[in-house]
Write a protein that holds these residues in place. Structure first.
Motif, PDB file in Angstrom:
ATOM      1  N   THR A  56       1.230  -1.100   0.188  1.00  0.00           N
ATOM      2  CA  THR A  56       0.229  -0.029   0.005  1.00  0.00           C
ATOM      3  C   THR A  56       0.728   1.179   0.010  1.00  0.00           C
ATOM      4  OG1 THR A  56      -1.726  -0.966   1.934  1.00  0.00           O
ATOM      5  CG2 THR A  56      -2.218   1.338   0.800  1.00  0.00           C
ATOM      6  N   TYR A  57       0.911   2.196  -0.938  1.00  0.00           N
ATOM      7  CA  TYR A  57       1.883   3.147  -1.237  1.00  0.00           C
ATOM      8  C   TYR A  57       0.434   4.207   0.076  1.00  0.00           C
ATOM      9  CZ  TYR A  57       4.373   1.730  -5.105  1.00  0.00           C
ATOM     10  OH  TYR A  57       4.795   1.202  -5.946  1.00  0.00           O
ATOM     11  N   PRO A  58       1.701   5.577   0.250  1.00  0.00           N
ATOM     12  CA  PRO A  58       1.735   6.341   1.621  1.00  0.00           C
ATOM     13  C   PRO A  58       0.442   7.066   0.823  1.00  0.00           C
ATOM     14  CG  PRO A  58       4.111   5.792   1.084  1.00  0.00           C
ATOM     15  CD  PRO A  58       3.492   5.234  -0.152  1.00  0.00           C
ATOM     16  N   ASN A  59       0.404   6.796  -0.057  1.00  0.00           N
ATOM     17  CA  ASN A  59      -0.657   8.081  -0.864  1.00  0.00           C
ATOM     18  C   ASN A  59      -2.088   6.974  -0.713  1.00  0.00           C
ATOM     19  OD1 ASN A  59      -1.064   5.884  -2.588  1.00  0.00           O
ATOM     20  ND2 ASN A  59      -0.528   7.479  -4.535  1.00  0.00           N
ATOM     21  N   GLY A  60      -2.120   5.429  -0.054  1.00  0.00           N
ATOM     22  CA  GLY A  60      -3.813   4.762   0.338  1.00  0.00           C
ATOM     23  C   GLY A  60      -3.531   3.544  -1.006  1.00  0.00           C
ATOM     24  N   GLN A  61      -3.138   4.127  -2.089  1.00  0.00           N
ATOM     25  CA  GLN A  61      -2.871   2.941  -3.353  1.00  0.00           C
ATOM     26  C   GLN A  61      -2.679   1.948  -3.056  1.00  0.00           C
ATOM     27  OE1 GLN A  61      -3.975   4.184  -6.786  1.00  0.00           O
ATOM     28  NE2 GLN A  61      -4.045   1.679  -7.037  1.00  0.00           N
ATOM     29  N   GLU A  62      -3.797   0.349  -3.073  1.00  0.00           N
ATOM     30  CA  GLU A  62      -3.406  -0.706  -3.328  1.00  0.00           C
ATOM     31  C   GLU A  62      -2.580  -1.293  -4.091  1.00  0.00           C
ATOM     32  OE1 GLU A  62      -5.683  -3.017  -0.407  1.00  0.00           O
ATOM     33  OE2 GLU A  62      -6.667  -1.248  -0.617  1.00  0.00           O
ATOM     34  N   ALA A  63      -1.759  -1.027  -4.454  1.00  0.00           N
ATOM     35  CA  ALA A  63      -0.630  -1.964  -5.969  1.00  0.00           C
ATOM     36  C   ALA A  63      -1.411  -3.085  -5.778  1.00  0.00           C
ATOM     37  CB  ALA A  63       0.388  -0.854  -6.146  1.00  0.00           C
ATOM     38  N   VAL A  64      -0.445  -3.805  -4.824  1.00  0.00           N
ATOM     39  CA  VAL A  64      -0.104  -5.658  -4.445  1.00  0.00           C
ATOM     40  C   VAL A  64      -1.062  -5.835  -3.406  1.00  0.00           C
ATOM     41  CG1 VAL A  64       1.501  -7.601  -4.273  1.00  0.00           C
ATOM     42  CG2 VAL A  64       2.278  -5.452  -6.243  1.00  0.00           C
ATOM     43  N   GLY A  89       0.848  -8.763 -17.336  1.00  0.00           N
ATOM     44  CA  GLY A  89      -0.965  -7.677 -16.953  1.00  0.00           C
ATOM     45  C   GLY A  89      -0.993  -6.642 -17.839  1.00  0.00           C
ATOM     46  N   PRO A  90      -2.002  -5.936 -17.090  1.00  0.00           N
ATOM     47  CA  PRO A  90      -1.550  -4.997 -18.128  1.00  0.00           C
ATOM     48  C   PRO A  90      -1.001  -3.600 -17.389  1.00  0.00           C
ATOM     49  CG  PRO A  90      -3.963  -5.478 -17.050  1.00  0.00           C
ATOM     50  CD  PRO A  90      -2.915  -6.659 -16.971  1.00  0.00           C
ATOM     51  N   SER A  91      -0.586  -2.766 -17.935  1.00  0.00           N
ATOM     52  CA  SER A  91      -0.508  -1.458 -17.414  1.00  0.00           C
ATOM     53  C   SER A  91      -1.152  -1.135 -16.207  1.00  0.00           C
ATOM     54  CB  SER A  91      -0.511  -0.424 -17.896  1.00  0.00           C
ATOM     55  OG  SER A  91      -0.098   0.796 -17.770  1.00  0.00           O
ATOM     56  N   GLY A  92      -0.267  -0.867 -14.689  1.00  0.00           N
ATOM     57  CA  GLY A  92      -1.019  -0.768 -13.546  1.00  0.00           C
ATOM     58  C   GLY A  92      -1.084  -1.757 -13.233  1.00  0.00           C
ATOM     59  N   CYS A  93      -1.445  -3.157 -13.415  1.00  0.00           N
ATOM     60  CA  CYS A  93      -1.545  -4.436 -11.952  1.00  0.00           C
ATOM     61  C   CYS A  93      -1.125  -4.476 -11.015  1.00  0.00           C
ATOM     62  CB  CYS A  93      -1.665  -5.043 -13.200  1.00  0.00           C
ATOM     63  SG  CYS A  93      -0.266  -6.123 -13.873  1.00  0.00           S
ATOM     64  N   GLY A  94       0.629  -3.766 -10.585  1.00  0.00           N
ATOM     65  CA  GLY A  94       1.290  -4.374  -9.812  1.00  0.00           C
ATOM     66  C   GLY A  94       2.783  -4.902 -10.279  1.00  0.00           C
ATOM     67  N   LYS A  95       3.213  -5.133 -11.267  1.00  0.00           N
ATOM     68  CA  LYS A  95       4.382  -5.922 -11.990  1.00  0.00           C
ATOM     69  C   LYS A  95       5.375  -5.811 -11.445  1.00  0.00           C
ATOM     70  CE  LYS A  95       3.508  -5.589 -16.540  1.00  0.00           C
ATOM     71  NZ  LYS A  95       2.156  -4.513 -16.328  1.00  0.00           N
ATOM     72  N   SER A  96       5.432  -4.218 -11.640  1.00  0.00           N
ATOM     73  CA  SER A  96       6.514  -3.837 -11.155  1.00  0.00           C
ATOM     74  C   SER A  96       6.703  -3.484  -9.500  1.00  0.00           C
ATOM     75  CB  SER A  96       6.768  -2.124 -11.875  1.00  0.00           C
ATOM     76  OG  SER A  96       7.817  -1.513 -11.824  1.00  0.00           O
ATOM     77  N   THR A  97       6.218  -3.078  -9.304  1.00  0.00           N
ATOM     78  CA  THR A  97       5.898  -2.580  -7.873  1.00  0.00           C
ATOM     79  C   THR A  97       6.111  -4.095  -6.543  1.00  0.00           C
ATOM     80  OG1 THR A  97       4.151  -0.642  -7.891  1.00  0.00           O
ATOM     81  CG2 THR A  97       4.223  -2.591  -5.896  1.00  0.00           C
ATOM     82  N   LEU A  98       5.458  -5.438  -7.531  1.00  0.00           N
ATOM     83  CA  LEU A  98       6.054  -6.376  -6.824  1.00  0.00           C
ATOM     84  C   LEU A  98       7.484  -6.872  -6.948  1.00  0.00           C
ATOM     85  CD1 LEU A  98       4.703  -8.918  -5.972  1.00  0.00           C
ATOM     86  CD2 LEU A  98       4.541 -10.106  -7.336  1.00  0.00           C
TER      87      LEU A  98
HETATM   88  P1  ADP Z   1       2.557  -2.197 -13.596  1.00  0.00           P
HETATM   89  O1  ADP Z   1       3.683  -2.143 -13.533  1.00  0.00           O
HETATM   90  O2  ADP Z   1       1.652  -3.301 -13.650  1.00  0.00           O
HETATM   91  O3  ADP Z   1       2.211  -1.644 -14.491  1.00  0.00           O
HETATM   92  P2  ADP Z   1       2.475  -0.734 -11.320  1.00  0.00           P
HETATM   93  O4  ADP Z   1       3.755  -1.817 -10.086  1.00  0.00           O
HETATM   94  O5  ADP Z   1       3.949   0.643 -11.302  1.00  0.00           O
HETATM   95  O6  ADP Z   1       1.700  -1.668 -11.577  1.00  0.00           O
HETATM   96  O7  ADP Z   1       1.431   0.307 -10.646  1.00  0.00           O
HETATM   97  C1  ADP Z   1       0.468  -0.494  -9.614  1.00  0.00           C
HETATM   98  C2  ADP Z   1      -0.415   0.818  -8.904  1.00  0.00           C
HETATM   99  O8  ADP Z   1       0.357   1.245  -8.174  1.00  0.00           O
HETATM  100  C3  ADP Z   1      -0.950   1.391 -10.120  1.00  0.00           C
HETATM  101  O9  ADP Z   1      -2.557   1.500  -9.940  1.00  0.00           O
HETATM  102  C4  ADP Z   1      -0.176   2.823  -9.847  1.00  0.00           C
HETATM  103  O10 ADP Z   1      -1.180   4.134 -10.628  1.00  0.00           O
HETATM  104  C5  ADP Z   1       0.361   2.394  -8.622  1.00  0.00           C
HETATM  105  N1  ADP Z   1       1.615   3.220  -7.912  1.00  0.00           N
HETATM  106  C6  ADP Z   1       2.525   2.825  -8.529  1.00  0.00           C
HETATM  107  N2  ADP Z   1       3.906   3.064  -8.042  1.00  0.00           N
HETATM  108  C7  ADP Z   1       3.274   3.767  -6.853  1.00  0.00           C
HETATM  109  C8  ADP Z   1       3.514   5.463  -5.892  1.00  0.00           C
HETATM  110  N3  ADP Z   1       5.195   5.617  -5.830  1.00  0.00           N
HETATM  111  N4  ADP Z   1       3.033   6.113  -5.290  1.00  0.00           N
HETATM  112  C9  ADP Z   1       1.158   6.072  -5.372  1.00  0.00           C
HETATM  113  N5  ADP Z   1       1.492   5.111  -6.238  1.00  0.00           N
HETATM  114  C10 ADP Z   1       1.988   4.549  -7.045  1.00  0.00           C
END
Ligand code: ADP
Ligand code: ADP
Length: 226
Positions: free
Chosen positions: A12-20, A37-46
Motif C-alpha cells: 500500500t503506497y503512502p497515498n493509500g493506493q493498494e498496488a499489490v 498483465g496490463p499496465s498498472g496491475c502491480g508487476k513492477s511494484t512486486l
Molecule cells: P505495472 O508495473 O503493472 O504497470 P505498477 O506496479 O507500476 O504496475 O503500479 C501498480 C499500481 O500502483 C498502479 O495503480 C500505480 O498507479 C500505483 N503506483 C505505482 N507507484 C506508485 C507510487 N509511488 N505511489 C502511489 N501509487 C503508485
C-alpha cells in the motif's frame, strides 16, 4: 541459485493506493517465471519489492534460505536488468562489467574470469574495449545483461528489459535470453506487459490483475486452454 518465495505480499503506497493485494508464489530453483498483465496491475511494484527497491508493507519475501524483508538490495544476492541500460558512458564495456566487482574488492583474476565467461555467453568479446556510445541498442542491452551475469547472483530480476528496443531487435534479444537461461539456469523473475514475450520466455506465467494473481500456469495452460 536459489528459490524465491512470496508469502501474502502486499504493498500500500503512502497515498493509500493498494498496488499489490496479497500475492503468494513459489519460484523453484532455476525456474523462469514471467509476471504479465496490463499496465498498472502491480508487476513492477512486486518486482521492486523482491529487489528491495520498494518497502514491503505486508507479507514476507524469501530468496534462497534468507528472509529478505529487512535486507538492503545489495545484500539480497540478486541482479536486476532494466530497460534503460544504465551503462557508464565514459567507461569501456570491460570497465562497465568490472565496475561493481571491483567495488566488492574481488581479485583481478576472478574479475577477468567472470568477464570472459559473460562475454563468451553473450558474444560480446569483440567489443569489450569499446565505449557504450560506439554500440548499437542491442549490443548495449547485452552489456547490461553482462553486468548482471558477472555478479553470479542467486536470481535475476528483469524489469521490461526489452521494451525500449525496436520490434526486430526485441525478437532476437528474446531468443538470446532464452539461450542464456538454458545455459545459466539462474532463477529468474521477469516482468513484461507483452504477451508474446511472456509466452516465449516463461517456464511459468503469473497473470496479475488489480494487484492480485488472476492465473498461474505454463504458457500453454494460460493462453491455449479452450
Ligand atoms: P505495472 O508495473 O503493472 O504497470 P505498477 O506496479 O507500476 O504496475 O503500479 C501498480 C499500481 O500502483 C498502479 O495503480 C500505480 O498507479 C500505483 N503506483 C505505482 N507507484 C506508485 C507510487 N509511488 N505511489 C502511489 N501509487 C503508485
Ligand atoms: P553502481 O550501481 O554504482 O553502478 P555497483 O555495481 O558497485 O555500481 O553497485 C552499487 C550497489 O548496487 C552495490 O551494492 C551492488 O551490489 C548493487 N548493484 C549493482 N548492480 C546491480 C544489479 N544489476 N542488480 C542489483 N544490484 C546491483
Amino acid at each position: 541459485m536459489a528459490s524465491i518465495t512470496l508469502q501474502d505480499v502486499r504493498k500500500t503506497y503512502p497515498n493509500g493506493q493498494e498496488a499489490v493485494k496479497g500475492i503468494s508464489l513459489d519460484i523453484a530453483d532455476g525456474e523462469f517465471v514471467v509476471l504479465v498483465g496490463p499496465s498498472g496491475c502491480g508487476k513492477s511494484t512486486l518486482l521492486r519489492m523482491v529487489a528491495g527497491l520498494e518497502t514491503i508493507t505486508g507479507g514476507e519475501v524469501r530468496i534462497g534460505d534468507r528472509w529478505v524483508n529487512d535486507l538492503e538490495p545489495a545484500d539480497r544476492d540478486i541482479a536486476m536488468v532494466f530497460q534503460n541500460y544504465a551503462l557508464y558512458p565514459h567507461m569501456s564495456v570491460r570497465q562497465n562489467l568490472a565496475y561493481g566487482l571491483k567495488n566488492r574488492k574481488m581479485p583481478a583474476s576472478e574479475i577477468e574470469r567472470r568477464i570472459s565467461e559473460a562475454a563468451r555467453a553473450l558474444e560480446i568479446e569483440t567489443y569489450l574495449d569499446r565505449k557504450p556510445g560506439q554500440l548499437s541498442g542491442g549490443q548495449r542491452q547485452r552489456v547490461a545483461m553482462g553486468r548482471a551475469i558477472v555478479r553470479e547472483p542467486a536470481a535475476f530480476l528483469f524489469d521490461e528489459p526489452l521494451s525500449n528496443l525496436d520490434a526486430k531487435l526485441r525478437v532476437s534479444m528474446r531468443a538470446e535470453i532464452r539461450r542464456l537461461q538454458k545455459r545459466l539456469k539462474t532463477t529468474s523473475l521477469y516482468v513484461t506487459h507483452d504477451q508474446l514475450e511472456a509466452m516465449t520466455l516463461a517456464d511459468r506465467l503469473v497473470v496479475l490483475n488489480g494487484g492480485q494473481v488472476e492465473q498461474v500456469g505454463t504458457p500453454i495452460e494460460v493462453y491455449e486452454r479452450p
